[in-house]
Design a protein around this motif. Sequence first.
Motif, mmCIF file in Angstrom:
data_model
loop_
_atom_site.group_PDB
_atom_site.id
_atom_site.type_symbol
_atom_site.label_atom_id
_atom_site.label_comp_id
_atom_site.label_asym_id
_atom_site.label_seq_id
_atom_site.Cartn_x
_atom_site.Cartn_y
_atom_site.Cartn_z
ATOM 1 N N LYS A 80 -22.572 -19.862 -9.840
ATOM 2 C CA LYS A 80 -22.418 -20.024 -11.288
ATOM 3 C C LYS A 80 -22.102 -21.462 -11.697
ATOM 4 N N SER A 81 -21.974 -22.350 -10.735
ATOM 5 C CA SER A 81 -21.458 -23.684 -11.033
ATOM 6 C C SER A 81 -22.390 -24.524 -11.913
ATOM 7 N N GLY A 94 -10.421 -25.652 -13.308
ATOM 8 C CA GLY A 94 -11.043 -24.336 -13.235
ATOM 9 C C GLY A 94 -11.928 -24.261 -12.010
ATOM 10 N N ARG A 95 -12.253 -23.046 -11.626
ATOM 11 C CA ARG A 95 -13.156 -22.885 -10.491
ATOM 12 C C ARG A 95 -14.058 -21.690 -10.724
ATOM 13 N N VAL A 96 -15.265 -21.782 -10.211
ATOM 14 C CA VAL A 96 -16.244 -20.704 -10.324
ATOM 15 C C VAL A 96 -16.990 -20.614 -8.999
ATOM 16 N N SER A 97 -17.646 -19.489 -8.793
ATOM 17 C CA SER A 97 -18.446 -19.337 -7.577
ATOM 18 C C SER A 97 -19.574 -20.366 -7.590
ATOM 19 N N ILE A 98 -20.002 -20.760 -6.426
ATOM 20 C CA ILE A 98 -21.029 -21.790 -6.308
ATOM 21 C C ILE A 98 -22.312 -21.373 -7.028
ATOM 22 N N ASP A 157 -17.930 -29.606 -5.500
ATOM 23 C CA ASP A 157 -18.483 -28.417 -4.852
ATOM 24 C C ASP A 157 -17.907 -28.237 -3.460
ATOM 25 N N LYS A 158 -17.465 -27.027 -3.201
ATOM 26 C CA LYS A 158 -17.011 -26.625 -1.869
ATOM 27 C C LYS A 158 -18.028 -25.634 -1.319
#
Length: 58
Positions: free
Chosen positions: A15-16, A9-13, A46-47
Amino acid sequence: MAIMRLWHGRVSIEKSDDYEKFMIERAAPDYGSIDGLLKTYFQRNDKEKESHFLLVTI
């Protein structure tokens, strides 16, 4: 023989941190209640603009 499942899954930084807290406090314990579960692995990467989460269950 064991079954390995991968979930990504991925979320905006922004909301991480909240999402990681949810995964640790709620999602992982839910997975842990499944009969036959041998192990869970959880990773956060984290990207620049988003965070990627990997959950592995065996």
